[in-house]
Write an enzyme that holds these catalytic residues in place. Structure first.
Site, short mmCIF file in Angstrom:
data_model
loop_
_atom_site.label_atom_id
_atom_site.label_comp_id
_atom_site.label_asym_id
_atom_site.label_seq_id
_atom_site.Cartn_x
_atom_site.Cartn_y
_atom_site.Cartn_z
N GLU B 47 56.67 10.54 32.20
CA GLU B 47 56.60 11.77 31.39
C GLU B 47 57.65 11.25 29.98
OE1 GLU B 47 54.19 13.66 31.27
OE2 GLU B 47 53.77 13.94 33.45
N ASN B 51 56.65 10.49 26.46
CA ASN B 51 56.96 11.18 25.20
C ASN B 51 57.74 10.33 23.99
OD1 ASN B 51 56.24 13.63 26.16
ND2 ASN B 51 58.17 14.49 26.92
N ARG B 105 46.68 15.81 25.01
CA ARG B 105 48.01 15.93 25.73
C ARG B 105 47.89 17.12 26.36
NH1 ARG B 105 48.95 11.56 27.22
NH2 ARG B 105 50.69 12.37 27.99
#
Lengths: 118, 143
Positions: B47, B51, B105
């Site tokens: 994650e 990002n 997303r």
């Protein structure tokens, strides 16, 4: 690796046999390919087979949510099958079971989808 | 006391997400973590790296720094980008909040980092970048 994901059209149901880690990198290919097939075949339902998926993160959640938004217009359904423990946890935490149904295997998923037609 | 440190510099391209996960698994191997612990940390790292790529650098070229540290059974990873930064960290950390809905997303990235790690610190400055520091205690159940 991503090209090994199989897409099978069965009437108005699309079976996606995922065959890679479902992260951002692999999701890009899968969502584009799925959308092309959904549009070209007026797909109503999607079965996502996680049997060969060893890893999924929030990108995978995004893929499922995005396809749900598409097929809901055709009153379609998404069924997920062969869910292992870690993927089940991700699906539960993100509240995805409110949008998709979970079945043990492909036969059960097909039964589930056909019940709705009757 | 068992100590180890590994620093990695990555290009911000999506195939490095899998690399970062595998490097994490290799780094943790001496601690013999459980499958659940590994799966938690892999998700959190994935994650954070994702990002950096899609938000920090907006899918453009940049460098991501991943610094891993072990102190006894405490694993800490810093993931740093020099990208656009986060304007409102509280908002960014809300479940389902995303600035990239058109890219499918889910807005669950920070939630997973928070849920799967024991500690999470987010530092960010607009136009300077973002630093994520996450820690998890390994093999806690076995003690």
């Amino acid at each position: 690796m991503k090209y090994q994901t199989n897409f099978k059209v069965m009437g108005r149901t699309l079976l996606i046999e995922l065959n890679s880690e479902l992260d951002h990198h692999n999701s890009e290919f899968i969502r584009k390919k799925a959308d092309n097939i959904i549009d070209a075949n007026v797909i109503k339902n999607i079965i996502l087979d996680f049997d060969k998926v060893s890893f999924m993160d929030s990108s995978g959640i995004g893929v499922i949510m995005g396809r749900y938004k598409k097929i809901i217009f055709n009153k379609g359904k998404i069924v997920v099958i062969n869910i292992n423990k870690s993927i089940d946890r991700i699906l539960r935490m993100s509240g995805l079971y409110r949008l998709v149904e979970r079945c043990d295997d492909l036969d059960m998923a097909i039964d589930k989808l056909e019940e709705r037609v009757k | 006391m068992f100590k180890n440190k590994v620093n990695i510099e990555l290009d911000s391209i999506s195939c490095n997400e899998a690399f970062a996960r595998m490097a994490t698994v290799a780094f943790l191997a001496p601690l013999d973590p459980t499958i659940d612990e590994l799966s938690d940390i892999k998700t959190a790292v994935s994650e954070a790296i994702t990002n950096c790529i899609i938000h920090g650098y907006d899918n453009c070229y940049g460098k991501i720094y991943m610094n891993m540290k072990l102190e006894n059974n405490k694993f800490t990873v810093e993931i740093i980008d020099n990208g656009i930064g986060i304007e409102n960290i509280d908002k960014a950390m809300e479940p389902m909040y995303t600035t990239k809905e058109e890219e499918d997303r889910s807005g669950m990235g920070f939630c997973f980092m928070e849920a799967f790690m024991d500690e999470l610190v987010v530092k960010s400055k607009k136009n300077e970048g973002t630093t994520i520091i996450m820690s998890k205690y390994i093999n806690v159940e076995g003690e």
